[in-house]
Design a protein around this motif. Sequence first.
Motif, PDB file in Angstrom:
ATOM      1  N   VAL A   1     -12.445 -75.390 -51.161  1.00 12.42           N
ATOM      2  CA  VAL A   1     -11.548 -76.399 -50.616  1.00 12.42           C
ATOM      3  C   VAL A   1     -11.687 -77.732 -51.370  1.00 12.42           C
ATOM      4  CG1 VAL A   1     -13.172 -77.213 -48.831  1.00 12.42           C
ATOM      5  CG2 VAL A   1     -10.718 -77.458 -48.465  1.00 12.42           C
ATOM      6  N   ILE A   2     -12.903 -78.056 -51.814  1.00  7.53           N
ATOM      7  CA  ILE A   2     -13.113 -79.286 -52.583  1.00  7.53           C
ATOM      8  C   ILE A   2     -12.529 -79.132 -53.983  1.00  7.53           C
ATOM      9  CG2 ILE A   2     -14.842 -80.863 -53.536  1.00  7.53           C
ATOM     10  CD1 ILE A   2     -14.493 -81.082 -50.505  1.00  7.53           C
ATOM     11  N   ALA A   3     -12.685 -77.960 -54.564  1.00  8.26           N
ATOM     12  CA  ALA A   3     -12.098 -77.696 -55.887  1.00  8.26           C
ATOM     13  C   ALA A   3     -10.571 -77.829 -55.819  1.00  8.26           C
ATOM     14  CB  ALA A   3     -12.496 -76.304 -56.372  1.00  8.26           C
ATOM     15  N   ARG A   4      -9.968 -77.311 -54.727  1.00  8.32           N
ATOM     16  CA  ARG A   4      -8.508 -77.423 -54.564  1.00  8.32           C
ATOM     17  C   ARG A   4      -8.097 -78.879 -54.377  1.00  8.32           C
ATOM     18  NH1 ARG A   4      -9.054 -73.304 -50.777  1.00  8.32           N
ATOM     19  NH2 ARG A   4      -8.199 -74.625 -49.117  1.00  8.32           N
ATOM     20  N   ALA A   5      -8.912 -79.626 -53.644  1.00 11.14           N
ATOM     21  CA  ALA A   5      -8.620 -81.041 -53.423  1.00 11.14           C
ATOM     22  C   ALA A   5      -8.659 -81.803 -54.754  1.00 11.14           C
ATOM     23  CB  ALA A   5      -9.624 -81.643 -52.440  1.00 11.14           C
ATOM     24  N   LYS A   6      -9.659 -81.513 -55.578  1.00 12.47           N
ATOM     25  CA  LYS A   6      -9.773 -82.168 -56.884  1.00 12.47           C
ATOM     26  C   LYS A   6      -8.566 -81.838 -57.759  1.00 12.47           C
ATOM     27  CE  LYS A   6     -14.784 -82.661 -57.430  1.00 12.47           C
ATOM     28  NZ  LYS A   6     -15.932 -82.302 -58.268  1.00 12.47           N
ATOM     29  N   GLN A   7      -8.146 -80.578 -57.711  1.00 14.31           N
ATOM     30  CA  GLN A   7      -6.983 -80.169 -58.497  1.00 14.31           C
ATOM     31  C   GLN A   7      -5.731 -80.910 -58.033  1.00 14.31           C
ATOM     32  OE1 GLN A   7      -6.271 -75.934 -58.520  1.00 14.31           O
ATOM     33  NE2 GLN A   7      -4.391 -76.106 -59.719  1.00 14.31           N
ATOM     34  N   PHE A   8      -5.572 -81.036 -56.701  1.00 15.63           N
ATOM     35  CA  PHE A   8      -4.419 -81.756 -56.145  1.00 15.63           C
ATOM     36  C   PHE A   8      -4.445 -83.224 -56.569  1.00 15.63           C
ATOM     37  CE2 PHE A   8      -2.173 -84.166 -52.872  1.00 15.63           C
ATOM     38  CZ  PHE A   8      -0.992 -83.454 -52.761  1.00 15.63           C
ATOM     39  N   ILE A   9      -5.635 -83.825 -56.538  1.00 15.62           N
ATOM     40  CA  ILE A   9      -5.780 -85.230 -56.963  1.00 15.62           C
ATOM     41  C   ILE A   9      -5.404 -85.385 -58.429  1.00 15.62           C
ATOM     42  CG2 ILE A   9      -7.458 -87.077 -57.374  1.00 15.62           C
ATOM     43  CD1 ILE A   9      -8.973 -86.003 -54.855  1.00 15.62           C
ATOM     44  N   ASN A  10      -5.879 -84.477 -59.270  1.00 15.32           N
ATOM     45  CA  ASN A  10      -5.566 -84.545 -60.703  1.00 15.32           C
ATOM     46  C   ASN A  10      -4.062 -84.417 -60.962  1.00 15.32           C
ATOM     47  OD1 ASN A  10      -8.193 -84.897 -61.645  1.00 15.32           O
ATOM     48  ND2 ASN A  10      -8.611 -82.707 -61.643  1.00 15.32           N
ATOM     49  N   GLU A  11      -3.410 -83.571 -60.174  1.00 16.62           N
ATOM     50  CA  GLU A  11      -1.974 -83.345 -60.368  1.00 16.62           C
ATOM     51  C   GLU A  11      -1.117 -84.488 -59.828  1.00 16.62           C
ATOM     52  OE1 GLU A  11      -1.408 -79.615 -58.441  1.00 16.62           O
ATOM     53  OE2 GLU A  11      -2.268 -78.422 -60.078  1.00 16.62           O
ATOM     54  N   HIS A  12      -1.645 -85.247 -58.867  1.00 13.33           N
ATOM     55  CA  HIS A  12      -0.863 -86.308 -58.229  1.00 13.33           C
ATOM     56  C   HIS A  12      -1.485 -87.697 -58.388  1.00 13.33           C
ATOM     57  CE1 HIS A  12       1.744 -83.353 -56.115  1.00 13.33           C
ATOM     58  NE2 HIS A  12       0.646 -82.614 -56.129  1.00 13.33           N
ATOM     59  N   GLN A  13      -2.385 -87.855 -59.365  1.00 13.62           N
ATOM     60  CA  GLN A  13      -3.110 -89.110 -59.514  1.00 13.62           C
ATOM     61  C   GLN A  13      -2.205 -90.306 -59.818  1.00 13.62           C
ATOM     62  OE1 GLN A  13      -5.441 -87.924 -63.096  1.00 13.62           O
ATOM     63  NE2 GLN A  13      -4.417 -89.622 -64.093  1.00 13.62           N
ATOM     64  N   THR A  14      -1.037 -90.068 -60.413  1.00 14.25           N
ATOM     65  CA  THR A  14      -0.150 -91.186 -60.762  1.00 14.25           C
ATOM     66  C   THR A  14       0.637 -91.689 -59.557  1.00 14.25           C
ATOM     67  OG1 THR A  14       1.623 -89.658 -61.393  1.00 14.25           O
ATOM     68  CG2 THR A  14       0.103 -90.340 -63.123  1.00 14.25           C
ATOM     69  N   GLU A  15       0.596 -90.946 -58.454  1.00 10.15           N
ATOM     70  CA  GLU A  15       1.339 -91.342 -57.258  1.00 10.15           C
ATOM     71  C   GLU A  15       0.484 -92.247 -56.372  1.00 10.15           C
ATOM     72  OE1 GLU A  15       2.431 -87.643 -55.407  1.00 10.15           O
ATOM     73  OE2 GLU A  15       3.082 -86.776 -57.324  1.00 10.15           O
ATOM     74  N   ASP A  16       1.126 -92.852 -55.379  1.00  4.54           N
ATOM     75  CA  ASP A  16       0.407 -93.673 -54.408  1.00  4.54           C
ATOM     76  C   ASP A  16      -0.256 -92.725 -53.404  1.00  4.54           C
ATOM     77  OD1 ASP A  16      -0.589 -95.728 -52.951  1.00  4.54           O
ATOM     78  OD2 ASP A  16       1.306 -96.311 -52.020  1.00  4.54           O
ATOM     79  N   LEU A  17      -1.390 -92.160 -53.824  1.00  2.00           N
ATOM     80  CA  LEU A  17      -2.010 -91.041 -53.117  1.00  2.00           C
ATOM     81  C   LEU A  17      -2.953 -91.521 -52.015  1.00  2.00           C
ATOM     82  CD1 LEU A  17      -1.952 -87.942 -53.444  1.00  2.00           C
ATOM     83  CD2 LEU A  17      -3.934 -88.142 -54.958  1.00  2.00           C
TER      84      LEU A  17
END
Length: 293
Positions: free
Chosen positions: A189-205
């Motif tokens: 679940v943490i690995a998936r979260a990191k992947q999501f962050i990497n894919e959406h880092q340019t957004e107001d996340l």
Amino acid sequence: MKDSKTLIETLTHSKIYQDYERAFSEATGLPVALRPVESWQLPHHGKRSENPFCALVAQKSRSCAACLQVQQKLSESATHEAQSVTCQLGLCDTAVPVRTGDRLIGFLQTGQVFCRKPTEAQFNRMVKLVAEWGLEADRSTLREAYFSTRVLNSRQHESVVKLLAIFAQHLSMVSNQVVVQQENTEPPVIARAKQFINEHQTEDLSLGQVAKAVNMSTFYFCKMFKKITGINFTDYLSRVRIEKAKNLLLNPNLRISEIAYEVGFQSLTHFNRVFKKITGQSPTEYRGQLAHA
């Protein structure tokens, strides 16, 4: 200080540091340790290349206390450049500062060596001192361990220190990358979260968005993320963005303001502040350093 200690722990468990530690010890026969600025542990105790004499003496708390005083002296003196301190038993320890820009985060340390061949008079003083510390050891055992300690001439010692200084500089350059890319035994679940962050880092996340993406409550995700990674969500997101910014700064045609917005910061001032906090340099200073590398 707490952030620095967490960073040192992460670096210590990284492949790049462990490979270096193994290569350094195998090449020189000396121990090496990466330790935080404030540490109340003997840096080389239990390591494969620990000096047998030091291991013998470390059996008593009073001798450990004397060794820790040496570590304290090194911590106070080696804040900007390598320093060596000789302990009461005549052995030399050396520490090299590891910095991120202008921030001291820890030390690379080696030692447990003589910088000149020990004398019989030195040995006799040592025997008397360790007896006062309560160490009950056979004199012949002490003699064998003491006189088998490595002796480095000044040129050899300078070369060892130079190796540590080069690696300390390298560690400081890759420290943020190591934090961002660490992949220990983290839950999927943490690995998936990191992947999501990497894919959406340019957004107001937001933390809530990431928690929702991995089907967890915001509260539980926040606690779990901090426990597994050692840093909170906001700090991790900032580090991911700064790592991307460091790559973009390689392109001299991109303005710093463009890079700030490209990696997800909504304010140039905020970008500059976070960049300096993580790397120890402003984006302009970092780019200037690249130009002269």
